[in-house]
Design a protein around this motif. Sequence first.
Motif, PDB file in Angstrom:
ATOM      1  N   SER A  11       0.829  -1.205   0.000  1.00 29.32           N
ATOM      2  CA  SER A  11       0.000   0.000   0.000  1.00 29.32           C
ATOM      3  C   SER A  11       0.863   1.254   0.000  1.00 29.32           C
ATOM      4  CB  SER A  11      -0.922   0.007   1.218  1.00 29.32           C
ATOM      5  OG  SER A  11      -1.763  -1.117   1.199  1.00 29.32           O
ATOM      6  N   PHE A  12       1.938   1.215   0.756  1.00 24.63           N
ATOM      7  CA  PHE A  12       2.875   2.337   0.795  1.00 24.63           C
ATOM      8  C   PHE A  12       3.469   2.581  -0.592  1.00 24.63           C
ATOM      9  CE2 PHE A  12       6.956   4.336   1.400  1.00 24.63           C
ATOM     10  CZ  PHE A  12       6.744   5.253   2.411  1.00 24.63           C
ATOM     11  N   LEU A  13       3.985   1.521  -1.211  1.00 20.74           N
ATOM     12  CA  LEU A  13       4.592   1.655  -2.538  1.00 20.74           C
ATOM     13  C   LEU A  13       3.587   2.087  -3.591  1.00 20.74           C
ATOM     14  CD1 LEU A  13       6.971  -1.438  -2.595  1.00 20.74           C
ATOM     15  CD2 LEU A  13       7.616   0.974  -2.456  1.00 20.74           C
ATOM     16  N   ALA A  14       2.353   1.621  -3.475  1.00 21.73           N
ATOM     17  CA  ALA A  14       1.315   1.968  -4.450  1.00 21.73           C
ATOM     18  C   ALA A  14       1.001   3.461  -4.424  1.00 21.73           C
ATOM     19  CB  ALA A  14       0.049   1.158  -4.177  1.00 21.73           C
ATOM     20  N   ALA A  15       1.256   4.128  -3.311  1.00 23.52           N
ATOM     21  CA  ALA A  15       0.954   5.556  -3.198  1.00 23.52           C
ATOM     22  C   ALA A  15       2.087   6.441  -3.698  1.00 23.52           C
ATOM     23  CB  ALA A  15       0.645   5.909  -1.751  1.00 23.52           C
ATOM     24  N   THR A  16       3.262   5.877  -3.861  1.00 21.98           N
ATOM     25  CA  THR A  16       4.387   6.664  -4.360  1.00 21.98           C
ATOM     26  C   THR A  16       4.295   6.739  -5.873  1.00 21.98           C
ATOM     27  OG1 THR A  16       5.879   4.775  -4.581  1.00 21.98           O
ATOM     28  CG2 THR A  16       5.833   5.888  -2.430  1.00 21.98           C
ATOM     29  N   ILE A  17       5.252   7.382  -6.482  1.00 24.01           N
ATOM     30  CA  ILE A  17       5.237   7.502  -7.933  1.00 24.01           C
ATOM     31  C   ILE A  17       5.639   6.195  -8.626  1.00 24.01           C
ATOM     32  CG2 ILE A  17       5.532  10.001  -7.976  1.00 24.01           C
ATOM     33  CD1 ILE A  17       8.528   9.562  -8.386  1.00 24.01           C
ATOM     34  N   LEU A  18       5.956   5.176  -7.844  1.00 16.20           N
ATOM     35  CA  LEU A  18       6.283   3.862  -8.404  1.00 16.20           C
ATOM     36  C   LEU A  18       4.994   3.143  -8.809  1.00 16.20           C
ATOM     37  CD1 LEU A  18       8.880   2.708  -5.739  1.00 16.20           C
ATOM     38  CD2 LEU A  18       9.353   3.632  -7.999  1.00 16.20           C
ATOM     39  N   PRO A  19       5.012   2.426  -9.925  1.00 18.18           N
ATOM     40  CA  PRO A  19       3.811   1.686 -10.324  1.00 18.18           C
ATOM     41  C   PRO A  19       3.667   0.405  -9.489  1.00 18.18           C
ATOM     42  CG  PRO A  19       5.555   1.384 -11.945  1.00 18.18           C
ATOM     43  CD  PRO A  19       6.078   2.345 -10.910  1.00 18.18           C
ATOM     44  N   PHE A  20       2.660   0.368  -8.657  1.00 19.11           N
ATOM     45  CA  PHE A  20       2.451  -0.771  -7.772  1.00 19.11           C
ATOM     46  C   PHE A  20       0.977  -0.827  -7.415  1.00 19.11           C
ATOM     47  CE2 PHE A  20       3.434  -3.643  -4.268  1.00 19.11           C
ATOM     48  CZ  PHE A  20       4.549  -4.310  -4.768  1.00 19.11           C
ATOM     49  N   TYR A  21       0.458  -2.025  -7.138  1.00 18.29           N
ATOM     50  CA  TYR A  21      -0.967  -2.191  -6.853  1.00 18.29           C
ATOM     51  C   TYR A  21      -1.158  -2.967  -5.558  1.00 18.29           C
ATOM     52  CZ  TYR A  21      -1.154  -0.694 -11.631  1.00 18.29           C
ATOM     53  OH  TYR A  21      -0.976   0.027 -12.776  1.00 18.29           O
ATOM     54  N   SER A  22      -1.783  -2.334  -4.603  1.00 16.99           N
ATOM     55  CA  SER A  22      -1.999  -2.963  -3.306  1.00 16.99           C
ATOM     56  C   SER A  22      -3.278  -3.789  -3.265  1.00 16.99           C
ATOM     57  CB  SER A  22      -2.052  -1.897  -2.221  1.00 16.99           C
ATOM     58  OG  SER A  22      -3.091  -0.968  -2.490  1.00 16.99           O
ATOM     59  N   GLU A  23      -4.191  -3.531  -4.180  1.00 16.01           N
ATOM     60  CA  GLU A  23      -5.478  -4.234  -4.161  1.00 16.01           C
ATOM     61  C   GLU A  23      -5.319  -5.745  -4.308  1.00 16.01           C
ATOM     62  OE1 GLU A  23      -6.024  -0.091  -5.512  1.00 16.01           O
ATOM     63  OE2 GLU A  23      -4.767  -1.718  -6.236  1.00 16.01           O
ATOM     64  N   VAL A  53       5.389  10.672   1.028  1.00 16.65           N
ATOM     65  CA  VAL A  53       6.643  10.685   0.259  1.00 16.65           C
ATOM     66  C   VAL A  53       6.498  11.640  -0.922  1.00 16.65           C
ATOM     67  CG1 VAL A  53       8.182   9.303  -1.202  1.00 16.65           C
ATOM     68  CG2 VAL A  53       7.330   8.371   0.957  1.00 16.65           C
ATOM     69  N   ASN A  54       5.372  11.550  -1.640  1.00 15.07           N
ATOM     70  CA  ASN A  54       5.148  12.445  -2.778  1.00 15.07           C
ATOM     71  C   ASN A  54       5.051  13.901  -2.319  1.00 15.07           C
ATOM     72  OD1 ASN A  54       5.056  10.175  -4.373  1.00 15.07           O
ATOM     73  ND2 ASN A  54       2.840  10.120  -4.472  1.00 15.07           N
ATOM     74  N   TRP A  55       4.345  14.129  -1.215  1.00 11.16           N
ATOM     75  CA  TRP A  55       4.216  15.481  -0.664  1.00 11.16           C
ATOM     76  C   TRP A  55       5.596  16.047  -0.344  1.00 11.16           C
ATOM     77  CZ3 TRP A  55       5.569  17.360   4.197  1.00 11.16           C
ATOM     78  CH2 TRP A  55       5.070  18.630   4.531  1.00 11.16           C
ATOM     79  N   TYR A  56       6.414  15.232   0.295  1.00 12.74           N
ATOM     80  CA  TYR A  56       7.760  15.652   0.671  1.00 12.74           C
ATOM     81  C   TYR A  56       8.613  15.951  -0.571  1.00 12.74           C
ATOM     82  CZ  TYR A  56      12.106  15.879   3.290  1.00 12.74           C
ATOM     83  OH  TYR A  56      13.292  16.301   3.835  1.00 12.74           O
TER      84      TYR A  56
END
Length: 145
Positions: A11-23, A53-56
């Motif tokens: 879920s953490f990685l999915a929210a960054t600019i990296l392509p990832f899917y937590s579902e 991370v994106n905000w930062y």
Amino acid sequence: MLSYLILFAASFLAATILPFYSEIFLYAMLNQGHSAALLVIVAALGNTLGSVVNWYLGLYILRFKNRRWFYFKDKQIDKMQRWFNRYGQWSLLFAWLPVGGDALTLIAGIMKVNIVNFLILVGIGKTVRYIGVIYLAHLTHGWLT
């Protein structure tokens, strides 16, 4: 416990600019009988913190805009900032969207949105998203009965 850590990381990685899917992980864990409420909490927390991370990055990214390797053009940055100014911080409720959601969180950093407001709005949106995912799983597979 390990499966919850994996869900948090996904879920953490999915929210960054990296392509990832937590579902995928959420669905698999739901299929294994894990608590839906705990899954929502873990996934939403990981996804919200990943957005930080994106905000930062957004806070400091414009320092590099004159570098040759910098991805965004001035016109793109101006357009993003005008859009964000038009719709405001409330648009962060839609940071969960697969297209544009990560950009919203990056723009929020560029616009120096207060971190507390950011966490509240992004957290609400992402929590509702995961509740929706579990609800759809319930509709299609009859879980939570």
